[in-house]
Scaffold this motif. Structure first.
Motif, PDB file in Angstrom:
ATOM      1  N   ILE A  50       0.873  -1.008  -0.060  1.00 55.54           N
ATOM      2  CA  ILE A  50       0.102   0.080  -0.263  1.00 55.54           C
ATOM      3  C   ILE A  50       0.726   1.038  -0.037  1.00 55.54           C
ATOM      4  O   ILE A  50       0.572   2.394  -0.727  1.00 55.54           O
ATOM      5  N   ASP A  51       1.843   1.362   0.841  1.00 55.39           N
ATOM      6  CA  ASP A  51       2.804   2.438   0.891  1.00 55.39           C
ATOM      7  C   ASP A  51       3.715   2.586  -0.465  1.00 55.39           C
ATOM      8  O   ASP A  51       3.744   3.827  -1.093  1.00 55.39           O
ATOM      9  N   THR A  52       3.874   1.435  -1.176  1.00 55.89           N
ATOM     10  CA  THR A  52       4.356   1.703  -2.748  1.00 55.89           C
ATOM     11  C   THR A  52       3.663   2.298  -3.523  1.00 55.89           C
ATOM     12  O   THR A  52       4.026   3.170  -4.398  1.00 55.89           O
ATOM     13  N   GLY A  53       2.475   1.684  -3.476  1.00 56.42           N
ATOM     14  CA  GLY A  53       1.335   2.232  -4.184  1.00 56.42           C
ATOM     15  C   GLY A  53       0.898   3.732  -4.301  1.00 56.42           C
ATOM     16  O   GLY A  53       0.821   4.304  -4.874  1.00 56.42           O
ATOM     17  N   ARG A  54       0.883   4.189  -2.730  1.00 60.37           N
ATOM     18  CA  ARG A  54       0.577   5.408  -2.423  1.00 60.37           C
ATOM     19  C   ARG A  54       1.832   6.364  -3.088  1.00 60.37           C
ATOM     20  O   ARG A  54       1.561   7.423  -3.572  1.00 60.37           O
ATOM     21  N   ASP A  55       3.225   5.963  -2.920  1.00 63.57           N
ATOM     22  CA  ASP A  55       4.317   6.740  -3.054  1.00 63.57           C
ATOM     23  C   ASP A  55       4.105   6.803  -4.802  1.00 63.57           C
ATOM     24  O   ASP A  55       4.715   7.986  -5.171  1.00 63.57           O
ATOM     25  N   LYS A  56       3.971   5.904  -5.445  1.00 61.59           N
ATOM     26  CA  LYS A  56       3.980   6.011  -6.917  1.00 61.59           C
ATOM     27  C   LYS A  56       3.022   6.863  -7.456  1.00 61.59           C
ATOM     28  O   LYS A  56       3.028   7.648  -8.441  1.00 61.59           O
ATOM     29  N   ALA A  57       1.740   6.677  -6.680  1.00 63.02           N
ATOM     30  CA  ALA A  57       0.521   7.503  -7.422  1.00 63.02           C
ATOM     31  C   ALA A  57       0.952   8.925  -6.792  1.00 63.02           C
ATOM     32  O   ALA A  57       0.399   9.894  -7.900  1.00 63.02           O
ATOM     33  N   LYS A  58       1.434   9.430  -5.925  1.00 62.93           N
ATOM     34  CA  LYS A  58       1.917  10.745  -5.601  1.00 62.93           C
ATOM     35  C   LYS A  58       3.139  11.266  -6.484  1.00 62.93           C
ATOM     36  O   LYS A  58       3.224  12.354  -6.847  1.00 62.93           O
ATOM     37  N   GLU A  59       4.042  10.451  -6.847  1.00 64.80           N
ATOM     38  CA  GLU A  59       5.042  10.903  -7.921  1.00 64.80           C
ATOM     39  C   GLU A  59       4.842  11.031  -9.340  1.00 64.80           C
ATOM     40  O   GLU A  59       5.514  11.547  -9.853  1.00 64.80           O
ATOM     41  N   SER A  60       3.830  10.237  -9.698  1.00 65.86           N
ATOM     42  CA  SER A  60       3.281  10.179 -11.206  1.00 65.86           C
ATOM     43  C   SER A  60       3.110  11.509 -11.759  1.00 65.86           C
ATOM     44  O   SER A  60       3.736  11.623 -12.601  1.00 65.86           O
TER      45      SER A  60
END
Length: 73
Positions: A50-60
């Motif tokens: 979940i943390d990885t997905g959140r980080d990727k969504a924010k950096e996209s």
């Protein structure tokens, strides 16, 4: 897809990107809320994913902007 459909698609994509940049704070807050809720519902079982997905969504959006400016990889 006809030429006019392609032009319309490009215009709509530009509007979506502009809206995403304009409301970046709200989007980040929503992503954080979704991640937090998901983590609670799964009782922390998938926290790292979940943390990885959140980080990727924010950096996209940042990666998209860098690509458009020619500064990203």
């Amino acid at each position: 897809m006809g030429m006019m459909d392609k032009v319309k698609a490009k215009l709509n994509r530009g509007k979506a990107e502009e809206g995403a940049r304009k409301h970046r704070g709200k989007i980040d807050k929503g992503v954080d809320t979704a991640a937090s809720t998901s983590d609670e519902k799964t009782q922390g079982k998938y926290s790292s994913q979940i943390d990885t997905g959140r980080d990727k969504a924010k950096e996209s959006p940042d990666r998209k902007q860098q690509k458009d400016e020619g500064t990203g990889t």
